[in-house]
Scaffold this motif. Structure first.
Motif, PDB file in Angstrom:
ATOM      1  N   SER A 103       6.808   9.551 -24.775  1.00  0.00           N
ATOM      2  CA  SER A 103       6.102  10.422 -23.837  1.00  0.00           C
ATOM      3  C   SER A 103       6.292   9.995 -22.399  1.00  0.00           C
ATOM      4  CB  SER A 103       4.609  10.436 -24.188  1.00  0.00           C
ATOM      5  OG  SER A 103       4.084   9.112 -24.100  1.00  0.00           O
ATOM      6  N   GLN A 104       6.643   8.679 -22.173  1.00  0.00           N
ATOM      7  CA  GLN A 104       6.795   8.190 -20.805  1.00  0.00           C
ATOM      8  C   GLN A 104       8.258   7.816 -20.595  1.00  0.00           C
ATOM      9  OE1 GLN A 104       5.234   8.393 -18.306  1.00  0.00           O
ATOM     10  NE2 GLN A 104       5.430   6.717 -16.876  1.00  0.00           N
ATOM     11  N   ALA A 105       9.111   8.789 -20.232  1.00  0.00           N
ATOM     12  CA  ALA A 105      10.506   8.525 -19.950  1.00  0.00           C
ATOM     13  C   ALA A 105      10.664   8.100 -18.496  1.00  0.00           C
ATOM     14  CB  ALA A 105      11.352   9.772 -20.230  1.00  0.00           C
ATOM     15  N   LEU A 106      11.850   7.525 -18.169  1.00  0.00           N
ATOM     16  CA  LEU A 106      12.093   7.087 -16.805  1.00  0.00           C
ATOM     17  C   LEU A 106      12.044   8.276 -15.860  1.00  0.00           C
ATOM     18  CD1 LEU A 106      14.980   4.504 -17.308  1.00  0.00           C
ATOM     19  CD2 LEU A 106      12.542   4.075 -17.079  1.00  0.00           C
ATOM     20  N   GLY A 107      11.330   8.101 -14.749  1.00  0.00           N
ATOM     21  CA  GLY A 107      11.255   9.138 -13.744  1.00  0.00           C
ATOM     22  C   GLY A 107      10.246  10.229 -14.057  1.00  0.00           C
ATOM     23  N   THR A 108       9.516  10.119 -15.164  1.00  0.00           N
ATOM     24  CA  THR A 108       8.522  11.126 -15.541  1.00  0.00           C
ATOM     25  C   THR A 108       7.165  10.735 -14.975  1.00  0.00           C
ATOM     26  OG1 THR A 108       9.712  11.572 -17.579  1.00  0.00           O
ATOM     27  CG2 THR A 108       7.436  12.348 -17.456  1.00  0.00           C
ATOM     28  N   PHE A 111       2.661  -2.979 -11.853  1.00  0.00           N
ATOM     29  CA  PHE A 111       2.599  -2.320 -13.153  1.00  0.00           C
ATOM     30  C   PHE A 111       1.889  -0.962 -13.059  1.00  0.00           C
ATOM     31  CE2 PHE A 111       2.710  -6.782 -15.148  1.00  0.00           C
ATOM     32  CZ  PHE A 111       4.089  -6.750 -15.190  1.00  0.00           C
ATOM     33  N   LYS A 112       0.825  -0.923 -12.280  1.00  0.00           N
ATOM     34  CA  LYS A 112       0.099   0.332 -12.124  1.00  0.00           C
ATOM     35  C   LYS A 112       0.971   1.398 -11.465  1.00  0.00           C
ATOM     36  CE  LYS A 112      -4.378  -1.998 -11.645  1.00  0.00           C
ATOM     37  NZ  LYS A 112      -5.492  -2.316 -10.713  1.00  0.00           N
ATOM     38  N   GLU A 150       0.816  -1.217   0.000  1.00  0.00           N
ATOM     39  CA  GLU A 150       0.000   0.000   0.000  1.00  0.00           C
ATOM     40  C   GLU A 150       0.847   1.263   0.000  1.00  0.00           C
ATOM     41  OE1 GLU A 150      -3.740   1.943   2.500  1.00  0.00           O
ATOM     42  OE2 GLU A 150      -2.823   0.043   3.130  1.00  0.00           O
ATOM     43  N   ASP A 151       1.845   1.350   0.844  1.00  0.00           N
ATOM     44  CA  ASP A 151       2.639   2.569   1.000  1.00  0.00           C
ATOM     45  C   ASP A 151       4.039   2.436   0.393  1.00  0.00           C
ATOM     46  OD1 ASP A 151       0.511   3.666   2.394  1.00  0.00           O
ATOM     47  OD2 ASP A 151       1.239   2.901   4.330  1.00  0.00           O
ATOM     48  N   LYS A 152       4.225   1.590  -0.583  1.00  0.00           N
ATOM     49  CA  LYS A 152       5.536   1.368  -1.190  1.00  0.00           C
ATOM     50  C   LYS A 152       5.532   1.839  -2.642  1.00  0.00           C
ATOM     51  CE  LYS A 152       6.956  -2.710   1.527  1.00  0.00           C
ATOM     52  NZ  LYS A 152       5.770  -2.811   2.405  1.00  0.00           N
ATOM     53  N   GLY A 153       6.738   2.149  -3.142  1.00  0.00           N
ATOM     54  CA  GLY A 153       6.889   2.501  -4.538  1.00  0.00           C
ATOM     55  C   GLY A 153       6.973   1.270  -5.422  1.00  0.00           C
ATOM     56  N   ARG A 210       2.230   4.931 -13.275  1.00  0.00           N
ATOM     57  CA  ARG A 210       1.809   6.234 -12.765  1.00  0.00           C
ATOM     58  C   ARG A 210       2.984   7.077 -12.276  1.00  0.00           C
ATOM     59  NH1 ARG A 210      -3.434   4.135  -9.208  1.00  0.00           N
ATOM     60  NH2 ARG A 210      -4.688   3.469 -11.009  1.00  0.00           N
ATOM     61  N   SER A 211       3.977   6.427 -11.689  1.00  0.00           N
ATOM     62  CA  SER A 211       5.111   7.175 -11.123  1.00  0.00           C
ATOM     63  C   SER A 211       6.286   7.314 -12.076  1.00  0.00           C
ATOM     64  CB  SER A 211       5.581   6.498  -9.829  1.00  0.00           C
ATOM     65  OG  SER A 211       6.066   5.193 -10.106  1.00  0.00           O
ATOM     66  N   GLY A 212       6.326   6.516 -13.114  1.00  0.00           N
ATOM     67  CA  GLY A 212       7.476   6.533 -14.019  1.00  0.00           C
ATOM     68  C   GLY A 212       8.699   5.851 -13.439  1.00  0.00           C
ATOM     69  N   ASP A 213       8.536   5.119 -12.357  1.00  0.00           N
ATOM     70  CA  ASP A 213       9.636   4.418 -11.686  1.00  0.00           C
ATOM     71  C   ASP A 213       9.654   2.968 -12.170  1.00  0.00           C
ATOM     72  OD1 ASP A 213      11.679   3.631 -10.051  1.00  0.00           O
ATOM     73  OD2 ASP A 213      10.438   3.455  -8.241  1.00  0.00           O
ATOM     74  N   VAL A 214      10.714   2.575 -12.841  1.00  0.00           N
ATOM     75  CA  VAL A 214      10.863   1.211 -13.352  1.00  0.00           C
ATOM     76  C   VAL A 214      11.795   0.442 -12.424  1.00  0.00           C
ATOM     77  CG1 VAL A 214      11.608  -0.209 -15.300  1.00  0.00           C
ATOM     78  CG2 VAL A 214      10.512   1.986 -15.711  1.00  0.00           C
ATOM     79  N   PRO A 215      11.379  -0.724 -11.903  1.00  0.00           N
ATOM     80  CA  PRO A 215      12.261  -1.517 -11.031  1.00  0.00           C
ATOM     81  C   PRO A 215      13.605  -1.808 -11.700  1.00  0.00           C
ATOM     82  CG  PRO A 215      10.032  -2.383 -10.952  1.00  0.00           C
ATOM     83  CD  PRO A 215      10.041  -1.328 -12.019  1.00  0.00           C
TER      84      PRO A 215
END
Length: 467
Positions: A370-375, A431-432, A221-224, A436-441
């Motif tokens: 349009s969806q770069a890393l960190g965007t 995945f969601k 719930e509260d994790k990236g 939404r955050s643009g953060d890729v593991p």
């Protein structure tokens, strides 16, 4: 050399002892071959050959040289033709098949200076026939510079067997050039410490029950996105250790042929016993031929049946098919020296990896979507954000190929496929969050890249493409 006709055993021993001194001085390692038998030359000649081979075998063992015994192959019925000198047509075919399974190196002065190896042409009829025999045996001429009027040859049946080939000046007063080259050797591994998952003893029902009892939504719930992936991966790998055991991966040399079964093993044992009885005079040649023929037909049919099954089922079991193909390869090709951006030859493994990595990254496009890393994506309040449905993730997991190897995350595709209904929920959540955050593991950014040589110069990294 077969000098048993003109020299006695004592003289042959003296020659080998003198040769031993020269070989020890230069530090060469040589494999000697037993003297070939000669038919129709009398009992004394054959006795001399037998005593010479017996002494040579023990001498090579004492002095640390290799010894190849031709007796088991050449002491056979109908080996020589009617002239008693040349091999019969049947023995030529058997000898060629035996050489085809070896890494062959053939060098010498064959006295065919009119052959043009660049265009594979010749002027004289004898040279044309020699060139045809070389092509029939799939031999390669490795000398790229003329030597002794292009009469010296260096043949091999493996292109990557030789390296550092160079031709220098004549040896003493001889008109032959000195040819120096290196040979790539591979050591046989009897055992391996590589461990793989043993899916035959896996307990997927217990694994599915344990993962199904984890409260994924509350834990994520509260994790990236990266933290959720690490939590999911650790939980899956810990459960995998409990319910999927490991086994030691067998080496290629320790495995027997895949077409061998208990019936064929019995036939091969019977053939070996019949051969020993024929050698000792307790079995006739006709009976031994019959036993050998039955064994050969059974082996041929077993091989043909296995290859037919592999070809029919190649779409469903690709890994089994390519495992059989790879076991037929005589040697495994490694990446040789490469040229860096400055044109320098690189031989160190780390430097070669850096050269290949530089080339691979240079062919990537610099266009950013349009969806770069960190965007972080901005959503309209009146519209719902894009969602990754759990049903879609489950369908994609069930379409994974279970025969593929695992990636850098150490999660096997077969495990993901078997647990698709259980892990589809937490994966859709990850995945969601990533979308939404643009953060890729971090694990999703890694991949195992293997360069495969296509064509052109082997030293040019452009000729290696990632796979």
């Amino acid at each position: 050399m077969n000098d048993t006709e003109s020299q006695n055993l004592d003289k042959i021993k003296e020659d080998f002892q003198a040769l031993r001194v020269q070989l020890k001085n230069i530090g060469a390692q040589v494999i000697f071959s037993s003297i070939l038998p000669v038919q129709g030359k009398g009992v004394a000649r054959n006795r001399c050959i037998m005593h010479s081979n017996s002494w040579l075998r023990g001498w090579c063992h004492r002095e640390g040289f290799g010894f190849y015994d031709n007796e088991a192959f050449f002491d056979d019925y109908n080996m020589l033709g009617r002239d008693g000198i040349h091999l019969s047509r049947r023995r030529k075919g058997s000898f060629s098949n035996r050489l085809a399974n070896l890494n062959l190196l053939l060098t010498g002065d064959f006295n065919y200076p009119d052959i043009c190896w660049k265009n594979n042409t010749a002027a004289r009829m004898s040279s044309i026939k020699f060139l045809e025999r070389v092509e029939d045996c799939f031999l390669l001429q490795m000398l790229g510079v003329p030597t002794r009027k292009e009469a010296q040859f260096l043949f091999t049946n493996q292109e990557n067997l030789l390296c550092n080939i160079s031709v220098s000046n004549n040896l003493g007063s001889s008109d032959h050039n000195i040819v120096e080259f290196g040979i790539w050797l591979s050591m046989l591994k009897v055992s391996t410490k590589t461990r793989v998952l043993d899916f035959r003893r896996a307990n997927f029902s217990s694994l599915r029950a344990q993962l199904g009892g984890i409260p994924w939504d509350a834990s994520m719930e509260d994790k990236g996105a990266n933290e959720c992936w690490e939590f999911f991966k650790n939980a899956l790998l810990e459960a995998q250790k409990q319910f999927i055991p490991y086994k030691r991966k067998g080496s290629k040399q320790s495995k027997r042929s895949p077409w061998l079964n208990h019936e064929l093993l019995g036939l091969l044992k019977t053939k070996r016993e019949a051969y020993q009885r024929w050698r000792s005079g307790r079995l006739s040649v006709e009976n031994y031929k019959g036993i050998a023929r039955v064994c050969k037909d059974a082996v041929r049919k077993a091989k043909a049946q296995l290859e037919l099954e592999l070809a029919r089922d190649v779409k469903n079991h690709k890994k089994r098919f390519f495992r059989y193909v790879n076991c037929k390869q005589k040697q495994k090709e490694n990446i040789g020296p490469l040229l860096n951006s400055r044109g320098e030859s690189v031989t160190n493994n780390a430097e070669k990896a850096e050269v290949l990595n530089t080339f691979f990254t240079s062919v990537f496009t610099n266009t950013v979507g349009s969806q770069a890393l960190g965007t972080k994506i901005q959503f309209d309040r009146n519209t719902d954000p894009p969602s990754v449905k759990e049903e879609l993730v489950c369908e994609l997991l069930q379409e994974l190929d279970p025969y593929k190897s695992m990636g850098p995350d150490a999660i096997h595709p077969k495990v993901l496929r078997e647990l698709a209904d259980v892990i589809a929920g937490p994966l859709s959540t990850i995945f969601k969050k990533s979308w939404r955050s643009g953060d890729v593991p971090e694990d999703w950014r890694k991949a195992n890249v293997t360069p495969i040589y296509k064509k052109g110069s082997r030293e040019d990294p452009v000729c290696d493409f990632p796979c």
